[in-house]
Design an enzyme around this catalytic site. Structure first.
Site, mmCIF file in Angstrom:
data_model
loop_
_atom_site.group_PDB
_atom_site.id
_atom_site.type_symbol
_atom_site.label_atom_id
_atom_site.label_comp_id
_atom_site.label_asym_id
_atom_site.label_seq_id
_atom_site.Cartn_x
_atom_site.Cartn_y
_atom_site.Cartn_z
ATOM 1 N N GLY A 42 35.687 46.546 79.315
ATOM 2 C CA GLY A 42 36.277 46.626 77.980
ATOM 3 C C GLY A 42 36.581 48.075 77.622
ATOM 4 O O GLY A 42 36.157 49.000 78.317
ATOM 5 N N VAL A 43 37.309 48.240 76.526
ATOM 6 C CA VAL A 43 37.775 49.573 76.143
ATOM 7 C C VAL A 43 36.609 50.532 75.879
ATOM 8 O O VAL A 43 36.561 51.646 76.403
ATOM 9 C CB VAL A 43 38.656 49.492 74.871
ATOM 10 C CG1 VAL A 43 39.110 50.870 74.438
ATOM 11 C CG2 VAL A 43 39.844 48.583 75.113
ATOM 12 N N ASP A 44 35.649 50.083 75.073
ATOM 13 C CA ASP A 44 34.609 51.010 74.625
ATOM 14 C C ASP A 44 33.722 51.507 75.766
ATOM 15 O O ASP A 44 33.476 52.710 75.896
ATOM 16 C CB ASP A 44 33.745 50.358 73.538
ATOM 17 C CG ASP A 44 34.588 49.896 72.353
ATOM 18 O OD1 ASP A 44 35.713 50.403 72.218
ATOM 19 O OD2 ASP A 44 34.120 49.043 71.582
ATOM 20 N N GLU A 82 37.579 59.454 50.380
ATOM 21 C CA GLU A 82 37.565 59.138 51.815
ATOM 22 C C GLU A 82 37.910 57.690 52.126
ATOM 23 O O GLU A 82 38.231 57.356 53.260
ATOM 24 C CB GLU A 82 36.208 59.515 52.439
ATOM 25 C CG GLU A 82 35.016 58.667 52.002
ATOM 26 C CD GLU A 82 34.358 59.145 50.710
ATOM 27 O OE1 GLU A 82 35.077 59.675 49.840
ATOM 28 O OE2 GLU A 82 33.141 58.955 50.560
ATOM 29 N N CYS A 106 31.091 62.221 44.739
ATOM 30 C CA CYS A 106 30.117 61.289 44.156
ATOM 31 C C CYS A 106 28.755 61.962 43.987
ATOM 32 O O CYS A 106 28.621 62.886 43.202
ATOM 33 C CB CYS A 106 30.052 60.014 45.003
ATOM 34 S SG CYS A 106 29.206 58.669 44.165
ATOM 35 N N HIS A 149 35.678 58.277 45.351
ATOM 36 C CA HIS A 149 35.595 58.468 46.804
ATOM 37 C C HIS A 149 36.980 58.665 47.431
ATOM 38 O O HIS A 149 37.670 57.682 47.701
ATOM 39 C CB HIS A 149 34.921 57.255 47.458
ATOM 40 C CG HIS A 149 33.459 57.194 47.206
ATOM 41 N ND1 HIS A 149 32.537 57.808 48.035
ATOM 42 C CD2 HIS A 149 32.745 56.628 46.202
ATOM 43 C CE1 HIS A 149 31.318 57.607 47.558
ATOM 44 N NE2 HIS A 149 31.414 56.894 46.439
#
Ligand code: XMP
Length: 534
Positions: free
Chosen positions: A229-231, A175, A78, A173
């Protein structure tokens, strides 16, 4: 390794994601790094991202000269294509209307980048690609040495290549997932054209991330709010791997956690990882503030504000204590488990709800009031990558593949006023439901119903109904079971759990949790219902 130069596109991180999917290591850096930086980095390939800017107006926004001198393959995407054209002697024309969305691109000639990659074919010569476009300006004159690689009716030069110099560029794009062959193209570029081996794995990511954290933090101290939690768990494990005792985790128990949650977190982090964890039991304080409050939004606000208060008080204590490990003299950093989807703003990916979620998760406003620097080592990762990282760091799969749990916890699963007794009943009912989901295997897929659902929990309904137990009449509370399947939590279907599983769960809850005599199953989808009941 691959160098991605960021010109400010919202989807630059996705380029990194696709490159990593091809098992190639990459780093994103700003577009205006110095020539020396590029020489030292010694990339095997360079990718130039998109941007909202216009090469026409932003004369400063260019790739460093070293990009063209490095002699390595370059892919412009782009805006990256436009700056490549302008810098190498082509022409870009300004346009006042943007082309945005789905497009079909025709491939021209045989370039190594697109050879054999297509979605369908219209005639013998031309492959067609279904892509996602978002641009205003376009290249109108190819730079010397370049040939046409792709076109659309409205964008005659949608791709160009100078294969002798291994310079490629596309206006669309690759991606984003809407470009169906995008992953194949990026893989072709980094693996086949640039010759990267594809031996990058989570293990090597850990080494890089650890080195980066050490460099950032030096000998200073870090605090982190651990929620279970996971994060935040993965962030804690990663930072602990990097700096050991320079990290202190603060785990705030607001009295609205799931059964045994506090113990589980302490066992894992203090027990197994030997991390420093401060366990703050603030349940009385929270429940005190919540007494008599039944409005869902007010409950959320109180829990959020109280959380910040408690965390802040702990952080201040830690900041003041220069006697703890390290030589930094109290914490200088606040670590957060912010992940990439939390970072992406607007572009339709972030709803009002997501904003709320963030403020709960990420202890908004804290770094400023405490004068702390922010450490966010998961910022570039997607959820599934965070999970893979957690497993690679030795966290148990049970923890890493857990369903999400809202910041206000059981506070939004006890309808109306919150009472400790209600929370205790709910915790036990919820634990039985989760246990049954984990233990029931679906014969068709071989997976447990816990992993076949995205989120499942029990909800406490503060209404009493009549039942009969043995010879006696009971007059007790009701719980509703909720289980949903969703990919993004924006919409969700109620899960078609086997009746036998519901039957066992209901039987166990009524028999084992004295005080509950009725169980219902929630058969509402989102929309119009939400996943949580409040
Ligand atoms: P709803 O109920 O809006 O939930 O369909 C969508 C997802 O968001 C979670 N959720 C929250 N998470 N603080 C959080 O951290 C909150 O206040 C909150 N409200 C809902 C919910 O569990 C589901 O995963």
């Amino acid at each position: 390794k691959v160098l991605i130069l960021d010109f400010g596109s919202q989807v630059t991180q996705l380029i990194a994601r696709r490159v990593r999917d091809a098992s190639v290591y990459c780093e994103i850096h700003p577009n205006d790094v110095s020539d020396d930086f590029i020489k030292t980095f010694a990339p095997k390939a360079i990718i130039l991202s998109g941007s909202h800017a216009s090469t026409y107006e932003d004369h400063e926004l260019r790739a460093p000269q070293a990009v063209w001198d490095a002699g390595v393959p370059v892919l412009g995407i782009c805006y990256g294509m436009q700056t490549m054209a302008v810098q190498l002697g082509g022409k870009v024309e300004w346009s006042d209307h943007r082309e945005f969305g789905y497009a079909e691109v025709r491939a021209h000639g045989h370039t190594q980048l697109l050879d054999g990659i297509q979605d369908f074919q219209t005639d013998e010569k031309h492959g067609m690609l279904k892509v996602w476009m978002s641009h205003g300006d376009k290249v109108t004159v190819l730079p010397p040495g370049f040939k046409l690689m792709a076109s659309t009716p409205s964008c005659p030069i949608a791709g160009m290549a100078d294969e002798a110099r291994r310079l490629y560029a596309v206006q669309f794009h690759p991606e984003v997932t809407h470009t169906l062959q995008g992953e194949a193209m990026l893989r072709r570029f980094v693996r086949d054209i640039a010759g990267c081996k594809g031996d990058w794995q989570m293990g090597s990511y850990i080494d890089e991330a650890v080195a980066k954290i050490r460099e950032q933090v030096g000998d200073e101290e870090v605090i982190l709010g651990l929620s279970g939690g996971v994060d935040s768990s993965v962030a804690a494990a990663l930072i602990h791997r990097a700096i050991g005792d320079q990290l202190t985790c603060v785990f705030v128990d607001h009295g609205l956690l799931r059964l045994n949650e506090g113990r589980m977190v302490m066992d894992m982090f203090a027990g197994r990882l030997h991390a420093k964890v401060v366990h703050v039991d603030a349940s009385e304080q929270f429940l005190g503030k919540l007494a008599g409050v039944s409005d869902p939004e007010r409950k959320r606000k109180i829990i959020g504000a109280e959380f910040v208060e408690v965390f802040q008080a702990e952080a201040k204590k830690l900041k003041g204590s220069s006697t703890t490990a390290g030589s930094g003299g109290g914490a200088k950093w606040l670590a957060q488990g912010t992940i990439y989807p939390d970072v992406v703003e607007s572009g339709g990916t972030k709803t009002k709800k997501a904003t709320t979620i963030k403020s709960h998760h990420n202890v908004g406003g804290l770094p400023e009031t405490l004068g702390l620097k922010l450490l966010e080592p998961l910022r570039e990762l997607f959820k599934d990558e965070v999970r893979a990282l957690g497993v690679a760091l030795g966290l148990p799969e049970d923890m890493v593949y857990r369903h999400p749990f809202p910041g206000p916890g059981l506070g939004v699963r006890i309808l109306g006023e919150i009472k400790k007794d209600y929370a205790d009943l709910l915790r036990r009912a919820d634990a039985i439901f989760i246990e049954e989901l984990r233990n029931t295997i679906d014969p068709a897929t071989g997976k447990s119903w816990y992993s076949l659902t995205s989120q499942a929990f029990a909800v406490f309904l503060p209404v009493k109904s009549v039942g009969v137990m043995g010879d006696g009449r009971t007059y007790d509370y009701v719980v509703a079971l909720r289980a949903v399947q969703t990919s993004d939590f924006m919409t969700a279907d109620w899960a078609e759990l086997p009746y036998s599983l519901l039957k066992r769960t209901s039987g166990r809850i009524i028999n084992e949790v004295r005080g509950i005599n009725r169980v219902t199953y929630d058969v509402s989808s989102k929309p119009p219902a939400t996943i949580e009941w409040e």
